[in-house]
Write an enzyme that holds these catalytic residues in place. Structure first.
Site, mmCIF file in Angstrom:
data_model
loop_
_atom_site.group_PDB
_atom_site.id
_atom_site.type_symbol
_atom_site.label_atom_id
_atom_site.label_comp_id
_atom_site.label_asym_id
_atom_site.label_seq_id
_atom_site.Cartn_x
_atom_site.Cartn_y
_atom_site.Cartn_z
ATOM 1 N N LYS A 122 -2.296 -20.017 -41.905
ATOM 2 C CA LYS A 122 -3.713 -19.673 -42.021
ATOM 3 C C LYS A 122 -4.147 -18.770 -40.863
ATOM 4 O O LYS A 122 -3.699 -18.956 -39.724
ATOM 5 C CB LYS A 122 -4.532 -20.969 -42.036
ATOM 6 N N MET A 151 -15.147 -19.767 -41.467
ATOM 7 C CA MET A 151 -14.387 -20.914 -41.990
ATOM 8 C C MET A 151 -15.261 -22.109 -42.334
ATOM 9 O O MET A 151 -14.755 -23.126 -42.802
ATOM 10 C CB MET A 151 -13.270 -21.340 -41.029
ATOM 11 N N SER A 193 -11.633 -23.655 -46.575
ATOM 12 C CA SER A 193 -11.422 -22.351 -45.962
ATOM 13 C C SER A 193 -9.958 -21.908 -45.965
ATOM 14 O O SER A 193 -9.665 -20.764 -45.616
ATOM 15 C CB SER A 193 -11.942 -22.374 -44.520
ATOM 16 N N SER A 208 -11.217 -28.415 -46.191
ATOM 17 C CA SER A 208 -10.675 -27.054 -46.251
ATOM 18 C C SER A 208 -9.199 -26.952 -46.597
ATOM 19 O O SER A 208 -8.712 -25.866 -46.888
ATOM 20 C CB SER A 208 -10.929 -26.328 -44.929
#
Length: 588
Positions: free
Chosen positions: A150, A199, A225, A249
């Site tokens: 990420k 985010m 996110s 997320s």
């Protein structure tokens, strides 16, 4: 010149309306000019970042093409069809080479990215890592496995943008601890993936790298996110990804994209070397965790991460290795379950997924017990929302200074930046009409003082104790419950942040929680959705109905939860759900 003399000179000027008008117009023009110059600088930075990404992807494409030309007999389709556990075994025994696997996944990742825009950087050091693997005598648990990372997790020689202009140009000098540990276990981090701006959103869009689409349906978001991870893995361009989770997320993109994802207990995995726009917030626990196509992949990743190297690199991580015995146990479980939480009415497919899974578990010999989570309204408003925005969202708003707010975040962001007194007035006005929205606005004012922050932390501890006491009283091992889904239509996630109640509960509690796909949306679900009213009949309920419309055939998941530090039990429960639901998914 004295102050009195200065006023004598200026006084006649203030009396002349033409001069005042000229001064006003000149000031206004200067402000507009400065704003335009600021926007131009922002645009230039974003364009530079996009050019850097394009060059990186070109380099990646050349490397993949070169390998394919030099090795035309590589069984790319076969490699891409293997599960991560199967691939790990073949790499370890030597029947597949790390080169063939890496370049096969590089090619597939590029293909997926062209379709859904999920990759924001090529980790060029992956080719150096490949060479190091040849020299290593011991093969780690993830030997030769390509891993996607990420965006906000630091990789040496690359930026961690957070979807924000302020972080562009800040090239990291060291790998984050989690990347170092992955490499020590033989994994090959090879791409970084897209996220939403800041985010604090479960869409996946920012003005630097654009919108990521759901590979299963381009009209839908991949979630966030960790949405770039969700899209890349679901599209087949990665086997294993590392995401993060402060309100869902990891779990939401896993739900939206039909993947398995695990949010571990806070601090079980190191977060050193990870950027955040809300650094310092400790009321709600954020965490790094794995995302993959199946539960065994998550377990293998956790087993690899929970090693001496991580405990050495970050002494704040408790040295608790992976308990294989718990994960492989077949002992019947006492499972608490709930189908709805009373804050957001689940979509028809969410509720059906829990009902079907509960029935399968009962038929398999597990004990199923109804469970009602206590005081969910209080938890969402006072513990989660007031906790994560305990500063009145000041840090988040500051992080966007010198930036342009993404349209998908604008509705959310405009609410955050309202002055506290305006939020309070609006909350009073809306309370009789839309009480849930009014409570949310009040919570967004934050805590107001250090004393109140301490009180808020104490309230979280009291709630956690109460929740665990109820869990213990019913002698539960784990809990089965809904996860938000199916995948949202574009533009809705930023208007429904409070709809994360099913996931953010376990960030407040700091319990491990994972997501497993168990079914797909049926036409009957879609028909039932037409009658969806919600609990409050407010604009949020209307939006949720609109957000999930048009999802026939898309994945539906459930959430599996265990007590703190029991990731292995959580994964074992997820594995049981995965095995039992396979028949439903095949026949759906």
């Amino acid at each position: 010149m004295t102050q009195e003399r200065l006023w004598q000179i200026l006084d006649p000027l203030w009396a002349d309306p033409r001069i005042l008008s000229a001064l006003f117009c000149g000031s206004a023009a200067a402000i507009v000019l400065l704003k335009r110059l600021g926007h131009r600088r922002i645009q230039q930075k974003m364009e530079e970042a996009r050019r850097a990404r394009d060059l990186a992807l070109e380099r990646m494409e050349k490397a993949a093409r070169r390998f394919k030309q030099e090795n035309p007999d590589t069984q790319t389709a076969h490699i891409l069809s293997l599960t991560m556990v199967e691939l790990a075994e073949k790499l370890k025994e030597g029947s597949l080479s790390p080169e063939s696997v890496l370049y096969s996944y590089m090619g597939k990742a590029l293909e997926v990215n062209r379709e859904v825009n999920c990759v924001i950087d090529f980790i060029h050091g992956c080719e150096d890592q490949l060479q190091k693997l040849k020299k290593q005598k011991e093969k780690g648990l993830l030997y030769g496995i390509p891993v996607s990372i990420k965006d906000h997790i630091d990789c040496k020689g690359h930026i961690s943008s957070g979807g924000l202009v302020k972080f562009l140009g800040q090239v990291k000098e060291e790998d984050s601890v989690i990347v170092q540990v992955l490499k020590s276990q033989g994994a090959i981090p090879f791409v970084k993936t897209n996220i939403p701006q800041t985010m604090i959103n479960y869409d996946c869009s920012n003005l630097i790298f654009g919108q990521t689409l759901n590979p299963l349906n381009h009209q839908k978001t991949s979630g966030g996110s960790s949405g770039g991870e969700g899209a890349l893995i679901a599209g087949g361009g990665s086997l294993l990804g590392i995401g993060s989770d402060v309100a869902g997320s990891i779990r939401l993109p896993s739900s939206f994209c039909g993947l398995c994802g695990l949010k571990p207990t806070g601090f079980r995995i190191s977060k050193l070397g990870v950027i955040s726009p809300i650094t310092g917030m400790s009321s709600v626990i954020g965490m790094l965790g794995p995302m993959a196509r199946d539960v065994d992949s998550l377990a293998l990743c956790m087993k690899a991460l929970l090693c001496e190297e991580m405990f050495r690199l970050d002494p704040t991580v408790p040295p608790i290795p992976f308990n294989e015995e718990v994960y492989t146990s077949s002992k019947p479980l006492r499972i608490g379950y709930y189908e709805e939480d009373g804050y957001f009415q689940p979509s028809p497919s969410m509720k059906r997924a829990v009902q079907q899974t509960r029935k399968l578990l009962q038929e398999a010999g597990h004990t199923i017990i109804p469970f009602e989570p206590p005081k969910i309204n209080y938890m969402v408003d006072e513990l989660f929302t007031r906790g994560i925005f305990s500063d009145g969202a000041a840090h988040l708003v500051d992080s966007c200074k010198g930036d342009i707010v993404d349209p998908n975040l604008k509705s959310q962001f405009n609410t955050y930046r309202l002055p506290a007194f305006v939020k309070r007035i609006l909350a009073i006005i809306l309370k009789p009409i839309y009480p849930r929205i009014a409570r949310d606005l009040s919570a967004l004012c934050g805590v107001g003082s250090a004393k109140n922050l301490w009180d808020q932390h104490a309230a979280v501890a009291v709630y956690r104790t109460e929740f665990i006491a109820k869990w213990r009283k019913q002698k539960l091992d784990v809990i089965l419950c809904p996860v938000l889904g199916p995948a949202f239509n574009h533009g809705y996630a930023g208007k429904l942040f409070a709809a994360t109640s099913y996931t953010n509960l376990y960030n407040v509690l700091n319990f491990p929680a994972g997501v497993v796909p168990v079914s797909t949306v049926t036409r009957a679900d879609e028909e039932e959705l037409k009658h969806y009213q919600g609990y409050y009949g407010d604009p949020w309920d209307k939006r949720l109905k609109e957000a999930v419309e048009g999802a026939v055939g898309l994945p539906v998941a459930v959430q599996c939860v265990a007590l703190p530090w029991q990731e292995e039990l959580c994964l074992r429960f997820m594995k049981e759900v995965e095995n039992l639901s396979r028949g439903i998914r095949r026949n759906a």
